[in-house]
Write a protein that holds these residues in place. Structure first.
Motif, mmCIF file in Angstrom:
data_model
loop_
_atom_site.group_PDB
_atom_site.id
_atom_site.type_symbol
_atom_site.label_atom_id
_atom_site.label_comp_id
_atom_site.label_asym_id
_atom_site.label_seq_id
_atom_site.Cartn_x
_atom_site.Cartn_y
_atom_site.Cartn_z
ATOM 1 N N ARG A 257 0.837 -1.407 0.043
ATOM 2 C CA ARG A 257 -0.027 0.089 -0.124
ATOM 3 C C ARG A 257 0.635 1.318 -0.082
ATOM 4 N N TYR A 258 1.950 1.300 0.907
ATOM 5 C CA TYR A 258 2.680 2.317 0.949
ATOM 6 C C TYR A 258 3.721 2.424 -0.407
ATOM 7 N N LEU A 259 4.077 1.523 -1.098
ATOM 8 C CA LEU A 259 4.841 1.655 -2.242
ATOM 9 C C LEU A 259 3.866 2.063 -3.558
ATOM 10 N N ILE A 260 2.806 1.770 -3.566
ATOM 11 C CA ILE A 260 1.906 2.106 -4.455
ATOM 12 C C ILE A 260 1.663 3.662 -4.790
ATOM 13 N N LYS A 261 1.531 4.045 -3.565
ATOM 14 C CA LYS A 261 1.602 5.639 -3.258
ATOM 15 C C LYS A 261 2.805 6.368 -4.080
ATOM 16 N N HIS A 262 3.940 5.598 -3.843
ATOM 17 C CA HIS A 262 5.175 6.147 -4.508
ATOM 18 C C HIS A 262 5.512 5.779 -6.061
ATOM 19 N N ILE B 123 6.915 0.649 -12.870
ATOM 20 C CA ILE B 123 5.856 1.897 -12.362
ATOM 21 C C ILE B 123 4.604 1.628 -12.793
ATOM 22 N N HIS B 124 3.751 2.166 -11.933
ATOM 23 C CA HIS B 124 2.289 2.423 -12.156
ATOM 24 C C HIS B 124 2.382 4.158 -12.812
ATOM 25 N N GLU B 125 2.030 4.434 -13.986
ATOM 26 C CA GLU B 125 2.230 5.681 -14.316
ATOM 27 C C GLU B 125 1.543 6.807 -13.682
ATOM 28 N N ASN B 126 0.307 6.534 -13.193
ATOM 29 C CA ASN B 126 -0.587 7.459 -12.681
ATOM 30 C C ASN B 126 -0.200 7.836 -11.309
ATOM 31 N N ARG B 127 0.824 7.180 -10.618
ATOM 32 C CA ARG B 127 1.287 7.459 -9.235
ATOM 33 C C ARG B 127 2.456 8.063 -9.253
ATOM 34 N N LYS C 269 7.961 8.923 -15.274
ATOM 35 C CA LYS C 269 9.047 8.276 -15.983
ATOM 36 C C LYS C 269 9.736 7.340 -14.766
ATOM 37 N N LYS C 270 9.665 7.894 -13.606
ATOM 38 C CA LYS C 270 10.454 7.050 -12.658
ATOM 39 C C LYS C 270 10.125 7.464 -11.322
ATOM 40 N N SER C 271 10.281 6.627 -10.264
ATOM 41 C CA SER C 271 9.873 7.078 -9.035
ATOM 42 C C SER C 271 10.731 6.124 -8.072
ATOM 43 N N GLY C 272 10.918 6.318 -6.856
ATOM 44 C CA GLY C 272 11.653 5.514 -5.750
ATOM 45 C C GLY C 272 11.386 5.910 -4.432
ATOM 46 N N VAL C 273 11.859 4.797 -3.699
ATOM 47 C CA VAL C 273 11.522 4.708 -2.100
ATOM 48 C C VAL C 273 12.677 4.257 -1.410
ATOM 49 N N CYS C 274 13.392 4.937 -0.583
ATOM 50 C CA CYS C 274 14.512 4.624 0.190
ATOM 51 C C CYS C 274 14.321 4.181 1.534
ATOM 52 N N PHE C 275 14.701 3.102 2.051
ATOM 53 C CA PHE C 275 14.816 2.705 3.513
ATOM 54 C C PHE C 275 16.151 2.661 3.797
ATOM 55 N N LYS C 276 16.650 2.538 5.110
ATOM 56 C CA LYS C 276 18.011 2.508 5.816
ATOM 57 C C LYS C 276 18.589 1.469 4.954
ATOM 58 N N GLU D 267 17.526 -0.957 2.308
ATOM 59 C CA GLU D 267 17.173 -1.269 0.845
ATOM 60 C C GLU D 267 16.331 -0.355 -0.002
ATOM 61 N N ILE D 268 16.619 -0.346 -1.374
ATOM 62 C CA ILE D 268 16.069 0.913 -2.309
ATOM 63 C C ILE D 268 14.960 0.098 -3.306
ATOM 64 N N TYR D 269 13.688 0.639 -3.161
ATOM 65 C CA TYR D 269 12.947 0.310 -4.481
ATOM 66 C C TYR D 269 12.735 1.385 -5.452
ATOM 67 N N LEU D 270 13.038 0.841 -6.824
ATOM 68 C CA LEU D 270 12.976 1.753 -7.888
ATOM 69 C C LEU D 270 12.016 1.516 -8.889
ATOM 70 N N PHE D 271 10.966 2.467 -9.133
ATOM 71 C CA PHE D 271 9.830 1.907 -9.995
ATOM 72 C C PHE D 271 10.270 2.718 -11.600
ATOM 73 N N LEU D 272 10.010 2.169 -12.607
ATOM 74 C CA LEU D 272 10.804 2.460 -13.817
ATOM 75 C C LEU D 272 9.871 2.215 -15.189
ATOM 76 N N LYS D 273 9.940 3.030 -16.019
ATOM 77 C CA LYS D 273 9.340 2.677 -17.548
ATOM 78 C C LYS D 273 10.403 3.107 -18.448
ATOM 79 N N ASP D 274 10.173 2.814 -19.428
ATOM 80 C CA ASP D 274 11.006 2.828 -20.861
ATOM 81 C C ASP D 274 11.362 4.470 -21.127
#
Length: 266
Positions: free
Chosen positions: A38-43, A91-95, A103-110, A112-119
């Motif tokens: 749920r948190y990552l969807i927001k990002h 990535i989910h392009e509308n969020r 085009k891109k988004s990301g979330v960083c924790f202490k 680990e890192i989550y990166l959300f991508l498109k072409d």
């Protein structure tokens, strides 16, 4: 040595229609998978869809995992940073918070890192995203504070300093639009009116995110822009490269050096 760029290519191949199964393989996901999703969807994290499958196919064709492996090695060596897992996902392009075009988004924790991508046509966009998020990890490691102790001042400096690093290492073309959203004089007034009186509030205070993100009636991305404003003012006066600033206490970036009165912050 641990694998830094996680094998999400294989995970997506096996379980793309079940994001919870993918997230259960991550550090944060093992704690509470549904809350994390749920948190990552927001990002910006994808929801199962034909569009997400098309992005995944493009990621495979462009050999994105190899590209990010080189990026991770480059910046870990430059910044003497920690070795943390990085998860590359569609990535989910509308969020997302960072790019209106998503085009891109990301979330960083202490850890680990989550990166959300498109072409994207310009892979430097990916480098800008990685540099921003990995910069957070490096700074967290150097500050070594508990999550509950981070203040609004910490948060805005995190964002401003990370994006200033993007400018330094990737070029001004790749910095986020919120860095130039407000004129300097306007930002100075906003900082004095809304940010400065609340520098010591922590993340558990709802006002923290409202100010950081510019929610409610606050100007959009207020805290992010304020952080960039502080870093820009400091670097103009001291001509300091960002590599020398990664581990500085957040009070270092204030105009008077310590207007919060928190001399123990590190």
């Amino acid at each position: 040595m641990q694998v830094t760029i996680a094998p999400t290519r294989e995970w997506l191949t096996e379980s793309m229609d079940n994001p919870l199964e993918i997230l259960n393989k991550t550090k944060q996901g093992k704690k509470d998978t549904e809350s994390l999703y749920r948190y990552l969807i927001k990002h910006g994290m994808y929801r199962p869809s034909p569009a997400a499958r098309m992005i995944f196919q493009s990621m495979k064709e462009k050999e994105i995992w190899d590209f990010f492996t080189k990026l991770e090695k480059k910046y870990r060596n430059k910044w003497k940073g920690p070795n943390v897992p990085v998860y590359l996902l569609p990535i989910h392009e509308n969020r997302g918070w960072f790019q209106s075009s998503m085009k891109k988004s990301g979330v960083c924790f202490k850890d680990e890192i989550y990166l959300f991508l498109k072409d994207v046509e310009d892979k430097k966009e990916y480098e800008a995203l990685f540099a921003h998020e990995y910069h957070h990890c490096v700074r967290m490691a150097k500050l070594n504070k508990k999550d509950e102790d981070y203040t609004l001042l910490d948060s805005i400096v995190f964002e401003g300093l990370a994006e200033y690093a993007v400018k330094e290492y990737c070029g001004e073309k790749y910095v986020a639009s919120w860095t130039t959203a407000y004129e300097r004089e306007t930002m100075s007034q906003y900082f004095k009116k809304w940010i400065k009186p609340n520098l010591k509030i922590t993340r558990i205070n709802p006002l923290h995110d409202q100010l950081l993100l510019g929610q409610k009636n606050f100007p959009k991305m207020l805290g992010y822009a304020a952080g960039y404003y502080l870093v820009e003012q400091l670097t103009k006066s001291k001509k300091a490269p960002t590599i020398g600033l990664i581990g500085k206490p957040s009070t270092y970036f204030l105009p008077d050096g310590n207007s919060t009165g928190d001399k123990k912050q590190n």
